[in-house]
Design a protein around this motif. Structure first.
Motif, short mmCIF file in Angstrom:
data_model
loop_
_atom_site.label_atom_id
_atom_site.label_comp_id
_atom_site.label_asym_id
_atom_site.label_seq_id
_atom_site.Cartn_x
_atom_site.Cartn_y
_atom_site.Cartn_z
N ALA A 19 7.50 -27.37 40.93
CA ALA A 19 8.52 -26.44 41.44
C ALA A 19 9.38 -27.14 42.48
CB ALA A 19 7.86 -25.21 42.06
N LEU A 20 10.65 -26.81 42.50
CA LEU A 20 11.59 -27.40 43.44
C LEU A 20 12.34 -26.29 44.17
CD1 LEU A 20 13.27 -30.10 41.15
CD2 LEU A 20 11.48 -30.49 42.85
N ASP A 21 12.70 -26.56 45.41
CA ASP A 21 13.72 -25.74 46.08
C ASP A 21 14.57 -26.67 46.93
OD1 ASP A 21 13.48 -25.29 49.16
OD2 ASP A 21 11.40 -25.17 48.48
N VAL A 22 15.85 -26.47 46.85
CA VAL A 22 16.79 -27.27 47.61
C VAL A 22 17.61 -26.33 48.48
CG1 VAL A 22 18.65 -28.98 47.54
CG2 VAL A 22 16.91 -28.95 45.74
N GLU A 23 17.25 -26.26 49.76
CA GLU A 23 17.92 -25.41 50.74
C GLU A 23 17.93 -23.94 50.32
OE1 GLU A 23 21.09 -27.79 53.15
OE2 GLU A 23 21.62 -27.97 51.03
N GLU A 24 16.90 -23.51 49.61
CA GLU A 24 16.81 -22.11 49.21
C GLU A 24 16.17 -21.25 50.30
OE1 GLU A 24 15.24 -21.45 45.23
OE2 GLU A 24 15.79 -23.51 44.69
N ALA A 25 15.26 -21.84 51.07
CA ALA A 25 14.61 -21.10 52.16
C ALA A 25 15.23 -21.43 53.51
CB ALA A 25 13.12 -21.40 52.20
N ARG A 26 15.63 -22.68 53.68
CA ARG A 26 16.20 -23.13 54.94
C ARG A 26 17.27 -24.17 54.69
NH1 ARG A 26 11.82 -25.73 58.60
NH2 ARG A 26 13.65 -26.91 59.20
N PRO A 27 18.42 -24.08 55.34
CA PRO A 27 19.43 -25.13 55.23
C PRO A 27 18.86 -26.47 55.71
CG PRO A 27 20.36 -23.19 56.26
CD PRO A 27 18.88 -22.96 56.20
N GLY A 28 19.16 -27.53 54.99
CA GLY A 28 18.72 -28.86 55.40
C GLY A 28 17.31 -29.22 54.98
N LEU A 29 16.64 -28.36 54.22
CA LEU A 29 15.27 -28.62 53.80
C LEU A 29 15.12 -28.47 52.29
CD1 LEU A 29 12.28 -29.14 54.69
CD2 LEU A 29 12.01 -26.65 54.69
N ALA A 30 14.50 -29.48 51.68
CA ALA A 30 14.16 -29.42 50.26
C ALA A 30 12.66 -29.62 50.12
CB ALA A 30 14.91 -30.50 49.48
N CYS A 31 12.05 -28.93 49.16
CA CYS A 31 10.61 -29.03 48.93
C CYS A 31 10.33 -29.15 47.44
CB CYS A 31 9.87 -27.82 49.48
SG CYS A 31 10.05 -27.55 51.25
N LEU A 32 9.23 -29.78 47.10
CA LEU A 32 8.74 -29.79 45.73
C LEU A 32 7.24 -29.65 45.78
CD1 LEU A 32 8.97 -33.44 44.36
CD2 LEU A 32 9.66 -32.85 46.66
N ALA A 33 6.67 -28.92 44.79
CA ALA A 33 5.25 -28.58 44.82
C ALA A 33 4.67 -28.60 43.42
CB ALA A 33 5.05 -27.20 45.45
N ALA A 34 3.34 -28.80 43.37
CA ALA A 34 2.61 -28.76 42.10
C ALA A 34 1.31 -27.99 42.34
CB ALA A 34 2.31 -30.16 41.60
N PRO A 35 0.79 -27.32 41.29
CA PRO A 35 -0.38 -26.46 41.48
C PRO A 35 -1.69 -27.23 41.57
CG PRO A 35 0.32 -26.44 39.19
CD PRO A 35 1.35 -27.23 39.93
N VAL A 36 -2.61 -26.71 42.39
CA VAL A 36 -3.97 -27.21 42.48
C VAL A 36 -4.87 -26.19 41.78
CG1 VAL A 36 -5.89 -27.77 44.02
CG2 VAL A 36 -3.56 -28.45 44.63
N LEU A 37 -5.69 -26.68 40.85
CA LEU A 37 -6.53 -25.80 40.04
C LEU A 37 -7.97 -25.82 40.53
CD1 LEU A 37 -5.23 -26.77 36.49
CD2 LEU A 37 -4.29 -25.11 38.10
N GLY A 38 -8.62 -24.66 40.50
CA GLY A 38 -10.02 -24.57 40.84
C GLY A 38 -10.89 -24.93 39.65
N SER A 39 -12.20 -24.84 39.84
CA SER A 39 -13.12 -25.23 38.78
C SER A 39 -12.96 -24.39 37.52
CB SER A 39 -14.56 -25.14 39.29
OG SER A 39 -14.84 -23.83 39.76
N GLY A 40 -12.50 -23.14 37.68
CA GLY A 40 -12.31 -22.28 36.52
C GLY A 40 -10.94 -22.39 35.89
N GLY A 41 -10.09 -23.27 36.42
CA GLY A 41 -8.76 -23.46 35.85
C GLY A 41 -7.68 -22.59 36.47
N ALA A 42 -8.05 -21.71 37.41
CA ALA A 42 -7.06 -20.86 38.07
C ALA A 42 -6.36 -21.63 39.18
CB ALA A 42 -7.72 -19.61 38.63
#
Length: 250
Positions: free
Chosen positions: A191-214
């Protein structure tokens, strides 16, 4: 407790803990009675089991949190996957990318932030994250991960309350556009966001899965928008690799 049993008594007990936790100094029983709007005798009835069980400690100046709270916190961290392994994953991601690295743990239906870990250096941009339901979930990359993993009912509740508020001109404020974005996230795993939550800030993220796949959390990087544009593929590769490593250790 006179006049109070069952759920109401439990509520009052938790309110006592919350008042003490929010204070910056020991809290007297009289101050707790004022805060709860109840009799002093009622407060002492609530305080007795809390102190006997170690959740509160009585000092010369009043009541503070006790050792049992620390034990609960350690158990919570273990259950939420907030271990030293996560700190190591963040440190390696920070070193590889020279960017602020974060881990966000989810609870409940996935739209509650349970805890946050951050590895950063002074002067770096970072998201302003707090525990609880974040009304900016649709604007931050880590929040989009949670929304993409949540069930239809949970997403519907989010759309109704808190809703798609606009925080910057780039914030997604359309349910149809958000749905398209979440489908893309499920397909690509990032997932990406480019200044969607705050001006001047961009973020990218990926999911961490538990042992059951959630999805139990996400790892993310916070950079300036120009840095994301210059190193987009490198940062995407790094965050997805960190997410796989964190999932293996969860």
């Amino acid at each position: 407790m006179a006049g109070q049993t069952g759920p109401r008594a439990a509520d009052r007990t938790l309110e006592v803990l919350e008042l003490v936790a929010q204070a910056t100094a020991p809290v007297s029983a009289k101050a707790l009675a004022r805060g709860l709007g109840c009799a002093l005798s009622t407060v002492y009835t609530l305080l007795t089991p809390l102190t006997e069980r170690g959740y509160l400690v009585r000092t010369g100046g009043g009541y503070t949190l006790g050792y049992q709270v620390s034990a609960l916190h350690r158990a919570f961290q273990r259950q939420a996957g907030l271990t030293d392994d996560i700190d190591g994953v963040l440190a390696r991601m920070r070193q590889a990318t020279r960017a602020c690295a974060n881990y966000v743990a989810y609870q409940g239906d996935g739209l509650v932030i349970a805890d946050v870990r951050t590895v950063t250096a002074d002067g770096e941009e970072r998201p302003e994250l707090a525990v609880g339901v974040d009304p900016r979930s649709h604007a931050y990359a880590h929040g989009k991960i949670a929304l993409a993993a949540a069930g239809p009912a949970a997403r519907r509740r989010y759309l109704e309350q808190p809703g798609l508020r606009r925080f910057t001109p780039q914030t997604i404020a359309s349910a149809e556009r958000l749905d398209q974005e979440l489908r893309r996230i499920r397909r690509t795993g990032v997932a990406l966001d480019v200044e969607e939550a705050r001006p001047g800030l961009a973020c990218l993220a990926a999911p961490v899965l538990g042992s059951g796949g959630a999805v139990i959390g996400s790892v993310s990087l916070s950079v300036r928008p120009e840095d994301l544009r210059a190193r987009r593929q490198q940062l995407i590769t790094a965050v997805k690799q960190a997410a796989r490593e964190a999932s293996q250790r969860a």
